[in-house]
Scaffold this motif. Sequence first.
Motif, PDB file in Angstrom:
ATOM      1  N   ALA A  18      47.158  24.101  59.054  1.00 27.12           N
ATOM      2  CA  ALA A  18      46.763  24.436  60.421  1.00 27.12           C
ATOM      3  C   ALA A  18      47.947  25.027  61.182  1.00 27.12           C
ATOM      4  CB  ALA A  18      46.251  23.196  61.145  1.00 27.12           C
ATOM      5  N   ASN A  19      47.625  25.863  62.148  1.00 29.82           N
ATOM      6  CA  ASN A  19      48.620  26.453  63.044  1.00 29.82           C
ATOM      7  C   ASN A  19      48.052  26.415  64.452  1.00 29.82           C
ATOM      8  OD1 ASN A  19      50.840  27.788  64.067  1.00 29.82           O
ATOM      9  ND2 ASN A  19      50.350  29.766  63.150  1.00 29.82           N
ATOM     10  N   PRO A  20      48.000  25.225  65.053  1.00 29.75           N
ATOM     11  CA  PRO A  20      47.292  25.046  66.323  1.00 29.75           C
ATOM     12  C   PRO A  20      48.039  25.650  67.506  1.00 29.75           C
ATOM     13  CG  PRO A  20      48.394  23.025  65.705  1.00 29.75           C
ATOM     14  CD  PRO A  20      48.577  23.963  64.553  1.00 29.75           C
ATOM     15  N   THR A  21      47.282  25.913  68.563  1.00 31.08           N
ATOM     16  CA  THR A  21      47.869  26.568  69.733  1.00 31.08           C
ATOM     17  C   THR A  21      47.890  25.690  70.971  1.00 31.08           C
ATOM     18  OG1 THR A  21      45.702  27.515  70.291  1.00 31.08           O
ATOM     19  CG2 THR A  21      47.175  28.859  68.941  1.00 31.08           C
ATOM     20  N   ASN A  23      30.206  32.582  63.404  1.00 28.90           N
ATOM     21  CA  ASN A  23      29.575  32.325  64.698  1.00 28.90           C
ATOM     22  C   ASN A  23      30.297  33.048  65.829  1.00 28.90           C
ATOM     23  OD1 ASN A  23      27.668  30.678  63.485  1.00 28.90           O
ATOM     24  ND2 ASN A  23      28.822  28.790  63.878  1.00 28.90           N
ATOM     25  N   GLU A  24      31.605  33.090  65.770  1.00 32.03           N
ATOM     26  CA  GLU A  24      32.365  33.778  66.809  1.00 32.03           C
ATOM     27  C   GLU A  24      32.170  35.292  66.735  1.00 32.03           C
ATOM     28  OE1 GLU A  24      34.148  32.906  69.491  1.00 32.03           O
ATOM     29  OE2 GLU A  24      33.408  30.872  69.110  1.00 32.03           O
ATOM     30  N   THR A  70      38.364  24.359  64.603  1.00 37.48           N
ATOM     31  CA  THR A  70      38.971  25.221  63.582  1.00 37.48           C
ATOM     32  C   THR A  70      39.161  26.638  64.093  1.00 37.48           C
ATOM     33  OG1 THR A  70      36.822  25.789  62.647  1.00 37.48           O
ATOM     34  CG2 THR A  70      37.939  23.861  61.734  1.00 37.48           C
ATOM     35  N   VAL A  71      38.304  27.059  65.019  1.00 32.31           N
ATOM     36  CA  VAL A  71      38.390  28.391  65.620  1.00 32.31           C
ATOM     37  C   VAL A  71      38.225  28.239  67.126  1.00 32.31           C
ATOM     38  CG1 VAL A  71      37.356  30.683  65.778  1.00 32.31           C
ATOM     39  CG2 VAL A  71      37.478  29.529  63.559  1.00 32.31           C
ATOM     40  N   ILE A  72      39.060  28.911  67.894  1.00 38.94           N
ATOM     41  CA  ILE A  72      38.908  28.921  69.343  1.00 38.94           C
ATOM     42  C   ILE A  72      38.535  30.343  69.760  1.00 38.94           C
ATOM     43  CG2 ILE A  72      40.042  28.623  71.582  1.00 38.94           C
ATOM     44  CD1 ILE A  72      41.773  26.492  70.379  1.00 38.94           C
ATOM     45  N   GLY A  73      37.345  30.471  70.322  1.00 38.29           N
ATOM     46  CA  GLY A  73      36.870  31.785  70.737  1.00 38.29           C
ATOM     47  C   GLY A  73      37.466  32.227  72.054  1.00 38.29           C
ATOM     48  N   ASP A  74      37.087  33.433  72.441  1.00 36.31           N
ATOM     49  CA  ASP A  74      37.618  34.058  73.659  1.00 36.31           C
ATOM     50  C   ASP A  74      36.579  33.939  74.758  1.00 36.31           C
ATOM     51  OD1 ASP A  74      38.813  35.603  75.611  1.00 36.31           O
ATOM     52  OD2 ASP A  74      39.528  37.095  74.171  1.00 36.31           O
ATOM     53  N   ARG A 113      41.329  32.835  68.013  1.00 38.08           N
ATOM     54  CA  ARG A 113      42.402  32.033  67.403  1.00 38.08           C
ATOM     55  C   ARG A 113      41.877  31.278  66.180  1.00 38.08           C
ATOM     56  NH1 ARG A 113      44.360  28.805  72.664  1.00 38.08           N
ATOM     57  NH2 ARG A 113      42.478  29.688  73.616  1.00 38.08           N
ATOM     58  N   LEU A 114      42.507  31.526  65.069  1.00 36.81           N
ATOM     59  CA  LEU A 114      42.186  30.795  63.844  1.00 36.81           C
ATOM     60  C   LEU A 114      43.153  29.609  63.778  1.00 36.81           C
ATOM     61  CD1 LEU A 114      40.387  30.808  61.342  1.00 36.81           C
ATOM     62  CD2 LEU A 114      42.073  32.274  60.216  1.00 36.81           C
ATOM     63  N   GLU A 115      42.684  28.424  64.132  1.00 41.42           N
ATOM     64  CA  GLU A 115      43.539  27.243  64.258  1.00 41.42           C
ATOM     65  C   GLU A 115      43.791  26.564  62.919  1.00 41.42           C
ATOM     66  OE1 GLU A 115      44.438  25.731  67.839  1.00 41.42           O
ATOM     67  OE2 GLU A 115      44.485  27.916  67.676  1.00 41.42           O
ATOM     68  N   GLU A 116      42.825  26.663  62.046  1.00 45.20           N
ATOM     69  CA  GLU A 116      42.981  26.082  60.711  1.00 45.20           C
ATOM     70  C   GLU A 116      42.689  27.162  59.691  1.00 45.20           C
ATOM     71  OE1 GLU A 116      41.929  21.825  58.988  1.00 45.20           O
ATOM     72  OE2 GLU A 116      40.109  23.044  59.105  1.00 45.20           O
TER      73      GLU A 116
END
Length: 924
Positions: free
Chosen positions: A742-745, A851-852, A795-799, A837-840
């Motif tokens: 993971a590379n979380p923000t 989905n995003e 796992t994914v953070i959308g805009d 953002r791809l968090e994982e």
Amino acid sequence: MFSQNNIRLSTYFHRFASCQRFRSYHSKTGVHGFRPKTTQKSVGIPDAEAIENRISSGNLFRLVTAYREHGHKEATLDPLKLAKRVSAPELELSHYGLAHEQATLHDLHGILNTGVTTATTSDVIQKLREIYCGTVAVEFQQLQSLEEREWFAQRYEETRHEPIPPERKVALAKLMLKCQAYDHFLASKFPTVKRYGGEGAESMMMFFEEVFSASAQAGIQDIVMCMPHRGRNNLLTCMLNFPMVVMLQKMKGKREFPPGVKGSGDVLSHLSISTDLKYGERSVHVSLIPNPSHLEANNPVCVGKARSRQRRLGDGDYTLDESVTHGDKVLCVQVHGDGSVAAQGVVAETFSIAYTPHFRVGGSIHLAVNNQVAFTTEPERGRSSMYCSDVAKMIGCPVIHVNGDDPEEVIRATRLAMEYRDTFRKDVFVDLVCFRRWGHNELDEASFTQPLMYQVINNKASVPDQFRAQVVNEGLCGDAELEECVNDWQKHLNDQIKLSESHVPKADHLEKQWSGFSQAPDSISKWETGVSPDLLKYVGAKSVSVPEDFALHPNIHKTHVGRRIVRLEEGTGLDWSTAEALAFGSLLSQGFNVRISGQDVGRGTFSHRHAMLVDQKTDDMYIPLNHMYPDQKTAIEVSNSALSEEAVLGFEYGISIDDPNTLAIWEAQFGDFFNGAQPIIDTYVCSGETKWLRQSGLVILLPHGMDGAGPEHSSCRMERFLQMTDSKETGIDGDDVNFQLANPTTSAQYFHLLRRQMVRNFRKPLIMAAPKMILRFPAAGSSLAEMAPGTAFQTVIGDTTVDPSRVTRVVICCGKHYYALDKHRGTENINDVAIIRLEELCPFPVEDIRNELNKYKNAKEFVWSQEEHRNMGAWSFINPRFEKVVGTKLNFVGRDVLAAPATGVGEIHKQEAEMIIKDAFAKL
């Protein structure tokens, strides 16, 4: 009249007379040990004869000391009699004014511990050579403590000829014959299989038998062992109850796991066991950990597992106060090869942490199975030191060398090692000098490279056969009894090979402390990990609470404590260290333990953590999270470690495979420093569950980010980890993988990642590209609401800042790079580009990405933007998966290919940073 030599010796005598041992012995004879010849004489000046006797005794003591220090050089340690004997001029009598023919009777009180009170010079020399120059030799002058040196000399000399009970000798003879018959049986049934048998080193079984039985009698409950390949299968099947039928199935190329259990398995010489051994009315549990072919990598893993086992059994203290001795209930045993123990750096690293706080285990027993040849390399080419065990001297470890042709001496050597460890709770080393009957494996022709050695070996009777003849000749048992033992064992082996055709192996990897756990399901990322805000506020406040009389550094009070309290009251802007403390504290509240180690983890490399506070007046340390509740049962170990990567990471992995209820974390000082621990990552972290079904919840924090710090302080080389994953490109078979990356923000994401490691009913390693610059970045802070019940890691953070219908380009990124992209988009008023953002990255979140992306019906361009160079970072992992999921081309934006992880020129770094941000929005 004194000769000139006697005047010189008189000086030595006075030095000797001042030593503690001499004063103690002569305390009743007068000042400084001068004994008056008669009561009528004046005590002022002794006569010439008395002085001569004292000088002679002093010289004898010096000679005894020389044998204690140098006698090993002239010992008979090589069973092949090929090793070049080293001359020890320190043992020449001329140095001490003594001669063999000297008939003077010496008083041996306080000089030699053999039970003999007086002896002539020649008798003393004979006794010294028997003790220090025979088939066993010792090195203990490197011990820093006088008490330990005196104890070792006394116990070694007292026990030199301690008898082995007849019934025990017979039992040991049967054990060695059993091991020999096992090797012979496999050689006949599986002539083309590499089994790394114990032939030539069978007396190692004497060591194991003594360690196991002595431990049981001493009340030790657990023995945690590591061992390389030589003789491993003999130990497993002949002593540790490894199912013979399973071993034979492996010989035939079959699986050791039952149907339905996911795992690739491993080769014969890497198998492991956990079993109970009974000795009379007592028993001891023995765990032999899995062994990778990367020699000695298992050492720190073994020590870490032993440490964890001690904690679970209450064998020692695990907070700041480590005054309680470890090792009463758990013993660590490390077995080495002669070539690897001298050459592999992890050995020295593991020794270096042996006595440090938070890593000590009360001393390990070490055994080197010294074949006198490593693969094809002889000792003089394989090391610069005299002995393979010399690395142990770096911590003042005593070494006992023993000739493998003398099983009784092996027993005595092991007894002494066990007694030393039990007395002082320190490491001790046994160097078993033996030989290798065959080549590196049974299919290897050893005479290619060691022709003279193997001429001797081929004409040499085996150690079991020699010992068999000895016990028969001593009348301890008849040869028929021993032959019957061998025949019964061979019958058992033949019965087992028949059963191996139909036997179904059992899985035993989720028992005892792992009961209730399971192998991971197909989907492992989605797990609710939120916590009540009230509990989080309480934990957060406690994480910065100190006693009233504790002198906290003013800067920490202002920027760390004060800011955290304010943010908790507001419920927003919680930075990275606060989220971490909330994760740790909430896990402690739930009954889990936490351990974080690495260089400077108490404060944190970037002065952000401050989990361990230091009193500015006393240097006392205080860990607030260990004082959240009265009589708190759980604890966090904050372990500032030695400057080691491989040993420390291996240690933490060992903890993680033993205790599923402890969150074990290793933090690198900078992300790319993990490369010093690459063998542990390759052989254990990434593949341990696949090979051996050993689950691990280990977290590896690797500070990552291209911020101009140069080649060795920028990238955690996530491309290497992604290349090692078994994540499928399509994702259609679920997302169960060997580890997570993971590379979380945001700090909330970090909070959930840590908690997710523990609340699931399975364990998986987590590799995290951890932040540097955004540790205190306001935009990366989170609110209590983002950690509340019902929340989880995304796992994914959308805009959410752009209108999806206007978006023509989608930029996908991970980590801190997002903030630079978002800042540029705002500055340039760009409203037709979405940033996801791809968090994982692993497991690859297929459904969440789909989905995003489905939100952006008008998007024509898809860009993967990364800080790293094209041949690094996540690009090579992301690209094929994206194309298979989305069905369109993914364009790359990032730095060009480079041999180093980053430039070391500030101007170039700045130009690159500006370029990759602009290119992410420029027309393709």
